[in-house]
Design a protein around this motif. Structure first.
Motif, PDB file in Angstrom:
ATOM      1  N   LYS A 109      -3.453  27.858 -35.484  1.00  0.00           N
ATOM      2  CA  LYS A 109      -4.037  28.261 -36.756  1.00  0.00           C
ATOM      3  C   LYS A 109      -4.559  29.686 -36.604  1.00  0.00           C
ATOM      4  N   PHE A 110      -4.209  30.554 -37.541  1.00  0.00           N
ATOM      5  CA  PHE A 110      -4.535  31.974 -37.428  1.00  0.00           C
ATOM      6  C   PHE A 110      -6.020  32.206 -37.148  1.00  0.00           C
ATOM      7  N   MET A 111      -6.891  31.519 -37.864  1.00  0.00           N
ATOM      8  CA  MET A 111      -8.316  31.792 -37.716  1.00  0.00           C
ATOM      9  C   MET A 111      -8.873  31.354 -36.367  1.00  0.00           C
ATOM     10  N   ASP A 112      -8.113  30.578 -35.589  1.00  0.00           N
ATOM     11  CA  ASP A 112      -8.544  30.267 -34.229  1.00  0.00           C
ATOM     12  C   ASP A 112      -8.530  31.518 -33.355  1.00  0.00           C
ATOM     13  N   LEU A 113      -7.810  32.540 -33.788  1.00  0.00           N
ATOM     14  CA  LEU A 113      -7.824  33.829 -33.086  1.00  0.00           C
ATOM     15  C   LEU A 113      -9.139  34.570 -33.315  1.00  0.00           C
ATOM     16  N   LEU A 114      -9.864  34.194 -34.366  1.00  0.00           N
ATOM     17  CA  LEU A 114     -11.101  34.873 -34.766  1.00  0.00           C
ATOM     18  C   LEU A 114     -12.257  33.868 -34.803  1.00  0.00           C
ATOM     19  N   PRO A 115     -12.674  33.364 -33.645  1.00  0.00           N
ATOM     20  CA  PRO A 115     -13.685  32.300 -33.620  1.00  0.00           C
ATOM     21  C   PRO A 115     -15.053  32.724 -34.151  1.00  0.00           C
ATOM     22  N   GLU A 117     -15.602  34.456 -36.877  1.00  0.00           N
ATOM     23  CA  GLU A 117     -15.584  34.541 -38.337  1.00  0.00           C
ATOM     24  C   GLU A 117     -16.092  33.226 -38.930  1.00  0.00           C
ATOM     25  N   LYS A 118     -16.826  33.322 -40.025  1.00  0.00           N
ATOM     26  CA  LYS A 118     -17.299  32.111 -40.705  1.00  0.00           C
ATOM     27  C   LYS A 118     -16.144  31.372 -41.368  1.00  0.00           C
ATOM     28  N   LEU A 119     -15.195  32.118 -41.927  1.00  0.00           N
ATOM     29  CA  LEU A 119     -14.036  31.499 -42.563  1.00  0.00           C
ATOM     30  C   LEU A 119     -13.189  30.802 -41.503  1.00  0.00           C
ATOM     31  N   LEU A 137      -8.928  40.317 -42.087  1.00  0.00           N
ATOM     32  CA  LEU A 137      -8.754  39.211 -41.145  1.00  0.00           C
ATOM     33  C   LEU A 137      -7.453  39.346 -40.365  1.00  0.00           C
ATOM     34  N   ILE A 138      -6.382  39.643 -41.067  1.00  0.00           N
ATOM     35  CA  ILE A 138      -5.067  39.750 -40.427  1.00  0.00           C
ATOM     36  C   ILE A 138      -5.019  40.904 -39.440  1.00  0.00           C
ATOM     37  N   ASP A 139      -5.590  42.033 -39.820  1.00  0.00           N
ATOM     38  CA  ASP A 139      -5.614  43.189 -38.925  1.00  0.00           C
ATOM     39  C   ASP A 139      -6.338  42.841 -37.620  1.00  0.00           C
ATOM     40  N   ALA A 140      -7.504  42.233 -37.726  1.00  0.00           N
ATOM     41  CA  ALA A 140      -8.276  41.865 -36.529  1.00  0.00           C
ATOM     42  C   ALA A 140      -7.553  40.790 -35.723  1.00  0.00           C
ATOM     43  N   GLY A 141      -7.033  39.774 -36.402  1.00  0.00           N
ATOM     44  CA  GLY A 141      -6.351  38.692 -35.705  1.00  0.00           C
ATOM     45  C   GLY A 141      -5.081  39.132 -35.003  1.00  0.00           C
ATOM     46  N   CYS A 142      -4.351  40.054 -35.614  1.00  0.00           N
ATOM     47  CA  CYS A 142      -3.105  40.538 -34.996  1.00  0.00           C
ATOM     48  C   CYS A 142      -3.379  41.329 -33.729  1.00  0.00           C
TER      49      CYS A 142
END
Length: 154
Positions: A109-115, A117-119, A137-142
């Motif tokens: 899941k994409f947001m697992d790359l950004l633990p 983040e609240k979203l 979000l995408i820029d940071a996660g990528c």
């Protein structure tokens, strides 16, 4: 060649934005001969369509190319062919797990790359209209994903 597939609902907003952003970062780091990226949707409403106008405008503002990108539907073979299959929300991940027939080790899941983040899901700008938030979000996660790929596969 390490391969990445981003998946969202219709493949016109979030996943093509992620595909374009990651492609851009791959070129910036000189990894275009080592990492490939694609995108797809779990639904079939937009097959053959170019990215959403909001995605195109945002990518244009950052001078990120989306040339040649058209929506397609994810198929079971994708789950076997890609090293990383990344869903934008829980529904996308759930649909891919059903499609995988148990072969879902590559699904993230994409947001697992950004633990931090609240979203916990990438919001769908088709409904929210907030393409800037999705880009952030995408820029940071990528960036994190590319570092992960380099560490794990290259």
């Amino acid at each position: 060649m390490v391969s990445v597939l981003f998946v969202c609902l219709g493949n016109i907003c979030r996943s093509p934005m992620a595909e374009a952003v990651l492609r851009h970062k791959i070129v910036q780091r000189g990894l275009q001969d080592q990492v490939s990226v694609d995108s797809a949707g779990t639904g079939d409403w937009h097959i053959g369509s170019v990215p959403h106008e909001g995605t195109r405008k945002l990518l244009d503002s950052w001078r990120i190319s989306y040339e040649g990108m058209v929506a397609r539907k994810v198929v079971s073979q994708d789950l076997a062919n890609f090293d990383y299959v990344i869903g934008m929300d829980d529904s996308n991940v759930s649909n891919m797990r059903k499609l995988s027939g148990g072969n879902d080790a590559a699904i993230l899941k994409f947001m697992d790359l950004l633990p931090n983040e609240k979203l916990r899901e990438v919001p769908d700008p088709y409904f929210t209209g907030n393409f800037e938030e999705v880009y952030r979000l995408i820029d940071a996660g990528c960036d994190i994903l590319l570092d992960k790929i380099i560490e794990e596969k290259l």
